[in-house]
Scaffold this active site. Structure first.
Site, mmCIF file in Angstrom:
data_model
loop_
_atom_site.group_PDB
_atom_site.id
_atom_site.type_symbol
_atom_site.label_atom_id
_atom_site.label_comp_id
_atom_site.label_asym_id
_atom_site.label_seq_id
_atom_site.Cartn_x
_atom_site.Cartn_y
_atom_site.Cartn_z
ATOM 1 N N SER B 143 0.851 -1.194 0.000
ATOM 2 C CA SER B 143 0.000 0.000 0.000
ATOM 3 C C SER B 143 0.878 1.232 0.000
ATOM 4 O O SER B 143 1.981 1.219 0.556
ATOM 5 C CB SER B 143 -0.893 0.023 1.232
ATOM 6 O OG SER B 143 -1.518 1.284 1.343
ATOM 7 N N TYR B 156 -1.420 0.193 10.166
ATOM 8 C CA TYR B 156 -1.626 -0.451 8.873
ATOM 9 C C TYR B 156 -0.454 -0.134 7.943
ATOM 10 O O TYR B 156 0.109 -1.024 7.297
ATOM 11 C CB TYR B 156 -2.943 0.048 8.275
ATOM 12 C CG TYR B 156 -3.241 -0.435 6.878
ATOM 13 C CD1 TYR B 156 -3.785 -1.703 6.670
ATOM 14 C CD2 TYR B 156 -3.001 0.374 5.760
ATOM 15 C CE1 TYR B 156 -4.085 -2.148 5.395
ATOM 16 C CE2 TYR B 156 -3.290 -0.065 4.483
ATOM 17 C CZ TYR B 156 -3.822 -1.327 4.296
ATOM 18 O OH TYR B 156 -4.111 -1.751 3.032
#
Lengths: 442, 250
Positions: B143, B156
């Site tokens: 990501s 995250y």
């Protein structure tokens, strides 16, 4: 997303009716029953597809929306049996991509490929070939329907409850449409062989329609600045040599990145546009065209609905019975001209006698006229009410998929069978259209 | 969009919208696929669609990718079903609740395990398999959140940063063997989306990410942004001096 999240802005295609609605976006068929029992369920719900309904039949104030476009899977294509089964959120365009490369096609195509199969059932959509093929609903063999009482049904024509007939043209009110099984046609070519023929009067239009009665597709564009004048187009699926290369459908040529200034659409630009359009289209002889360009001409302009400016636009589509069609259509075109509020896009077609199995299906044998109006508020509403009276007097009706303003009284006169649909409506489902058209209490 | 030889693809986390979009591209060229994920019913729902789209074979493998105790054995099973995988895609992950993770160690651990620890174990098992075979490509979905720690998704982002570093390391290790490894870093993805919703211009559809994955099966790496322009945007985000960064609420 298998639960309802924060309110998400959502507008109908005409961009007048809009709001923000708690929205769920299921991706798997097994998620559907749970959406009814979810403890955070925002009151009534409504399944929606890609938001191509023009008015408020895809909106649900005070309740939630269930976006069905995540359920877009093919389940089976039976080539020899000519059957497609797919989840309801699959778009007509995506279905066609899978079908045409196998030499198959859907027998009835609406005017946009961005409608979903579920939407095609819920609005019992029609194409330019209604006289020969009838509505989409005529080709539907089975429907997967999820009801709020926990039942997951596989409906076939003639079911005891009458839910199959009520779901076709049922505006998504009988339950969540999970999947659709529909009959197919074999397809020889990706092209359609078409011809444009200009005409000067409505009498000529009806004569052209009759002369080309055997052609698969027949449609006319009408010049609202000169009632009766227009261009008639007929089309027939082309034939190719065996083994001809499959052509992928062309994408949008360009997109409208922001709202057009609505004032550009005035009676002078309208007149100019119609003259230009007429001279561009009036070419002689037969020519070939990809099916997507023929059936979905407006899809080549991404977001064309923004051209009407920030105030949005209304589409008015009515059907009038054959016996009085010519007079009623002329009366409507004259009323539009008199109001000085011509429609940029006016399309006239003929519906044939083939009956739909749908309870609340729109088409009836006769003529159907579709008109786009820039939104001028009260002025536009008053004009459309005038048109309603002409349509009612003729014994005709309007198309709920296009409507955001018809009165309950008018709707109920046009569709006396509405109570039968109301009786089969899923009690957990509602839409703004249905609440208005039936006078349902909020 | 046909390539020379149809791929044999293992997808770990096949139920994600990005993974499914990628699987459709592989299916359209006649690929064989093994779909691994938590729910057999859902995997079959996806698998039926892939078969109609042209997949030569689809096998579903129901397993909990985060909790699985013997990834090496399960991966070997999947590899055998395909007669040797040419693509192994690690697509599972959890978004988690970042705010809760700030105070709840359990949630923080769930995010790290779900995005890094478990993915790392599968990645190492897959790397060994491909290294021995001296062929094939291992991909993991990272990501852009891993490129710079930010308040809104620090945990995250950290887990995805760890995964990206591992994939870079594996790519280094595999260099010259004939096998490849790479990490794909999507930006913000709209899963699954309609045109009717107003989203910012930075949002992409799963199909756009899927095309990057599909192309990467044949070339590219070891770090791919999806869509590609995120590379330049993240270059700016990484270069932003802390005093300026700290004034934003990204």
């Amino acid at each position: 997303m298998t639960q309802f999240g924060r309110p998400v802005p959502f507008a109908a295609w005409g961009r007048i009716e809009r709001g923000a609605y708690p929205m769920a976006r299921p991706r798997f068929a097994g998620d559907l029953p749970g959406l009814f029992s979810a403890k955070e369920r925002p009151g009534h719900v409504l399944g929606v597809g890609l938001g191509r309904s023009y008015g408020d039949s895809c909106l649900n104030n005070g309740g939630g929306l269930i976006a069905m476009d995540g359920l877009d899977r093919l389940i089976e294509i039976d080539k020899p049996g000519l059957v497609l089964r797919a989840q309801a959120g699959l778009s007509i365009g995506k279905a066609l991509e899978a079908l045409t490369q196998r030499g198959l096609t859907l027998p009835v195509l609406p005017g946009t490929r961005f409608a979903t199969l579920g939407g095609a059932v819920a609005n019992d959509v029609h194409g330019k070939n209604h006289a020969l093929a009838g509505t989409f609903g005529r080709w539907v063999r089975r429907i997967g329907l999820v009801r709020s009482d926990g039942r997951t049904l596989s409906l076939a024509p003639g079911d005891a409850e009458g839910l199959f007939a009520a779901t076709i043209g049922g505006l998504g009110l009988t339950g969540l449409i999970a999947w659709v099984e529909v009959g197919l046609n074999a397809l020889d070519s990706d092209d359609v062989e078409i011809e444009d023929i200009p005409f000067e009067t409505l009498a000529d239009y009806y004569a052209l329609m009759a002369d080309h009665a055997g052609k698969a597709h027949r449609v006319a564009w009408i010049d609202c600045t000169h009632p009766g004048r227009g261009i008639f187009t007929h089309g027939t699926p082309a034939r190719d040599e065996p083994g001809a290369r499959h052509k992928t459908p062309p994408g949008p040529r360009f997109s409208v990145p922001f709202d057009g200034p609505g004032f550009l659409l005035n009676r002078f630009s309208l007149s100019l546009f119609n003259k230009l359009y007429r001279s561009l289209k009036a070419r002689d002889g037969l020519r070939r065209m990809h099916y997507a360009r023929f059936h979905f001409p407006l899809d080549s302009i991404g977001g064309w609905n923004r051209l009407y400016g920030g105030r949005g636009f209304r589409q008015y589509q009515c059907a009038v019975p054959k016996a009085v069609a010519r007079e009623a259509v002329m009366e409507i075109l004259n009323a539009v001209k008199k109001a000085g509020d011509g429609a940029f896009l006016a399309v006239l077609k003929e519906f044939g006698p083939l009956e739909s199995p749908g309870l609340l299906s729109f088409p009836l044998e006769g003529s159907t006229l579709a008109l786009d109006f820039r939104n001028r508020g009260q002025k536009t509403l008053a004009l459309l009410e005038t048109l309603d009276r002409i349509v009612l007097n003729a014994g005709g009706r309007i198309y709920p998929a296009k409507d955001g303003r018809v009165s309950a009284q008018t709707f109920q006169e046009m569709y006396p069978q509405w109570r039968a649909l109301e009786a089969l409506r899923d009690p957990a489902i509602r839409s703004d259209f249905w609440a208005r058209a039936t006078g349902m209490a909020r | 969009m046909s390539q020379a030889v149809a791929h044999r693809v293992i997808i770990l986390g096949a139920q994600s919208a990005i993974a499914e979009a990628a699987a459709r591209l592989f299916a359209a060229e006649g690929a064989q696929l093994v779909l691994a994920g938590r729910d057999l019913g859902r995997l079959n729902e996806i698998g039926d669609d892939l078969r109609v789209r042209g997949a030569a074979a689809v096998n579903a493998m129901e397993l909990d990718l985060v909790a699985e105790r013997s990834p090496i054995a399960r991966l070997a099973e999947a590899d055998e079903a395909l007669g040797g995988a040419s693509v192994i895609l690690i697509a599972f992950g959890v978004l988690g609740d970042e705010e809760r993770a700030e105070t709840d160690a359990g949630e923080a651990r769930r995010i790290i395990d779900g995005n890094f620890t478990s993915a790392a174990v599968w990645a190492l098992a897959a790397a060994n398999l491909l290294e021995r075979r001296r062929a094939g490509v291992l991909m993991a979905i990272g990501s852009v959140a891993g490129d710079r720690g930010r308040a809104s998704n620090a945990v995250y982002g950290a887990a995805k940063a760890g995964l990206a570093a591992l994939m870079q390391g594996i790519a280094h290790r595999l260099a010259g063997t004939g096998a490849r490894a790479l990490v794909i870093k999507p930006g913000t993805v709209d899963t699954p989306m309609t045109a009717a919703f107003d989203k910012g211009p930075l949002w992409s559809k799963p199909e756009a990410i899927a095309r990057v994955i599909w192309r990467a099966a044949d070339r590219g790496g070891p770090v791919l942004y999806a869509p590609r322009w995120w590379r330049y945007l993240m270059w700016i985000v990484r270069a932003m001096p802390a005093p300026i960064m700290h004034r934003t609420r990204l």
